[in-house]
Write a protein that holds these residues in place. Structure first.
Motif, PDB file in Angstrom:
ATOM      1  N   UNK A 141      53.808  41.881  39.743  1.00 57.12           N
ATOM      2  CA  UNK A 141      52.482  41.460  39.298  1.00 57.12           C
ATOM      3  C   UNK A 141      51.764  40.777  40.445  1.00 57.12           C
ATOM      4  N   UNK A 142      50.521  41.163  40.666  1.00 55.96           N
ATOM      5  CA  UNK A 142      49.679  40.562  41.690  1.00 55.96           C
ATOM      6  C   UNK A 142      48.724  39.572  41.048  1.00 55.96           C
ATOM      7  N   UNK A 143      48.082  39.994  39.963  1.00 51.20           N
ATOM      8  CA  UNK A 143      47.152  39.114  39.267  1.00 51.20           C
ATOM      9  C   UNK A 143      46.814  39.693  37.910  1.00 51.20           C
ATOM     10  N   UNK A 144      46.198  38.850  37.104  1.00 53.52           N
ATOM     11  CA  UNK A 144      45.641  39.278  35.825  1.00 53.52           C
ATOM     12  C   UNK A 144      44.175  38.881  35.843  1.00 53.52           C
ATOM     13  N   UNK A 145      43.312  39.843  35.505  1.00 52.05           N
ATOM     14  CA  UNK A 145      41.890  39.514  35.466  1.00 52.05           C
ATOM     15  C   UNK A 145      41.176  40.409  34.456  1.00 52.05           C
ATOM     16  N   UNK A 146      40.047  39.917  34.009  1.00 46.68           N
ATOM     17  CA  UNK A 146      39.223  40.656  33.061  1.00 46.68           C
ATOM     18  C   UNK A 146      38.188  41.449  33.836  1.00 46.68           C
ATOM     19  N   UNK A 147      38.143  42.758  33.564  1.00 48.76           N
ATOM     20  CA  UNK A 147      37.156  43.670  34.143  1.00 48.76           C
ATOM     21  C   UNK A 147      36.369  44.253  32.976  1.00 48.76           C
ATOM     22  N   UNK A 148      35.186  43.709  32.714  1.00 54.14           N
ATOM     23  CA  UNK A 148      34.402  44.168  31.569  1.00 54.14           C
ATOM     24  C   UNK A 148      35.178  43.926  30.290  1.00 54.14           C
ATOM     25  N   UNK A 149      35.340  44.967  29.454  1.00 58.38           N
ATOM     26  CA  UNK A 149      36.068  44.772  28.192  1.00 58.38           C
ATOM     27  C   UNK A 149      37.590  44.843  28.338  1.00 58.38           C
ATOM     28  N   UNK A 150      38.076  45.012  29.569  1.00 58.29           N
ATOM     29  CA  UNK A 150      39.503  45.228  29.797  1.00 58.29           C
ATOM     30  C   UNK A 150      40.169  44.003  30.415  1.00 58.29           C
ATOM     31  N   UNK A 151      41.225  43.520  29.772  1.00 58.89           N
ATOM     32  CA  UNK A 151      42.062  42.441  30.292  1.00 58.89           C
ATOM     33  C   UNK A 151      43.232  43.132  30.992  1.00 58.89           C
ATOM     34  N   UNK A 152      43.257  43.073  32.320  1.00 60.58           N
ATOM     35  CA  UNK A 152      44.196  43.889  33.079  1.00 60.58           C
ATOM     36  C   UNK A 152      45.203  43.064  33.869  1.00 60.58           C
ATOM     37  N   UNK A 153      46.410  43.610  33.934  1.00 57.23           N
ATOM     38  CA  UNK A 153      47.456  43.080  34.787  1.00 57.23           C
ATOM     39  C   UNK A 153      47.579  44.050  35.966  1.00 57.23           C
ATOM     40  N   UNK A 154      47.406  43.521  37.173  1.00 56.00           N
ATOM     41  CA  UNK A 154      47.434  44.329  38.392  1.00 56.00           C
ATOM     42  C   UNK A 154      48.814  44.219  39.051  1.00 56.00           C
ATOM     43  N   UNK A 155      49.331  45.366  39.486  1.00 55.28           N
ATOM     44  CA  UNK A 155      50.648  45.452  40.090  1.00 55.28           C
ATOM     45  C   UNK A 155      50.557  46.102  41.462  1.00 55.28           C
TER      46      UNK A 155
END
Length: 160
Positions: A141-155
């Motif tokens: 996991x690199x980060x978690x952030x909200x992009x518009x309507x999407x709550x995303x976990x970045x890897x």
């Protein structure tokens, strides 16, 4: 084509790419409250751009990948770039048969063949199944952030 070969998609595959993607992501609509982004992708444009690779005859799985080189979004040069795993989809009828594993290994091999040392992806925070799978394949996991309507976990996954 052998049943486990992974090949570039052609325009003839576009309907199957849509069918497999929709089947793989449809069940998430109620859980996350929006249509998952892969279901809204322009599959024909992605195929034309050479981003889509499929497996099966008929198609049962696919990946959408995009190469990024040199400068990152913030303008910094981070070396050789990365391969973005934009989407991976396996038809529910093929779950548990190793298709997803083969596709993930293909993505690593594709990145290496392009001279890239990293694969990146993101998944919706409510797609908790993915958050159990990706670390097993070397993603961190690199980060978690909200992009518009999407709550995303970045890897990301660093390749040797």
């Amino acid at each position: 084509m052998t049943s486990d070969e992974i090949r570039p998609a052609t325009q003839a595959d576009v309907p199957a790419v849509k069918t497999v993607t929709d089947a793989a992501f449809r069940h998430y609509i109620e859980r996350i409250g929006v249509v998952p982004q892969p279901m809204e992708a322009d599959h024909a444009a992605n195929v034309t751009a050479g981003k889509v690779f499929v497996t099966g005859d008929p198609v049962i799985g696919l990946v959408v990948v995009e190469e990024f080189r040199g400068h990152e979004a913030d303008g910094a040069d981070r070396g050789t770039g990365h391969l973005l795993l934009d989407s991976i989809a396996v038809h529910p009828d093929a779950h548990g048969t190793g298709v997803g594993r083969r596709l993930l290994h293909f993505v690593d091999a594709r990145a290496r063949a392009l001279g890239l040392r990293e694969v990146r992806l993101c998944t919706n925070a409510l797609m908790w199944e993915n958050q159990r799978i990706y670390p097993r394949y070397g993603y961190e996991v690199v980060e978690r952030r909200v992009d518009g309507p999407y709550d995303r976990v970045h890897y990301r996954k660093r390749l040797d």
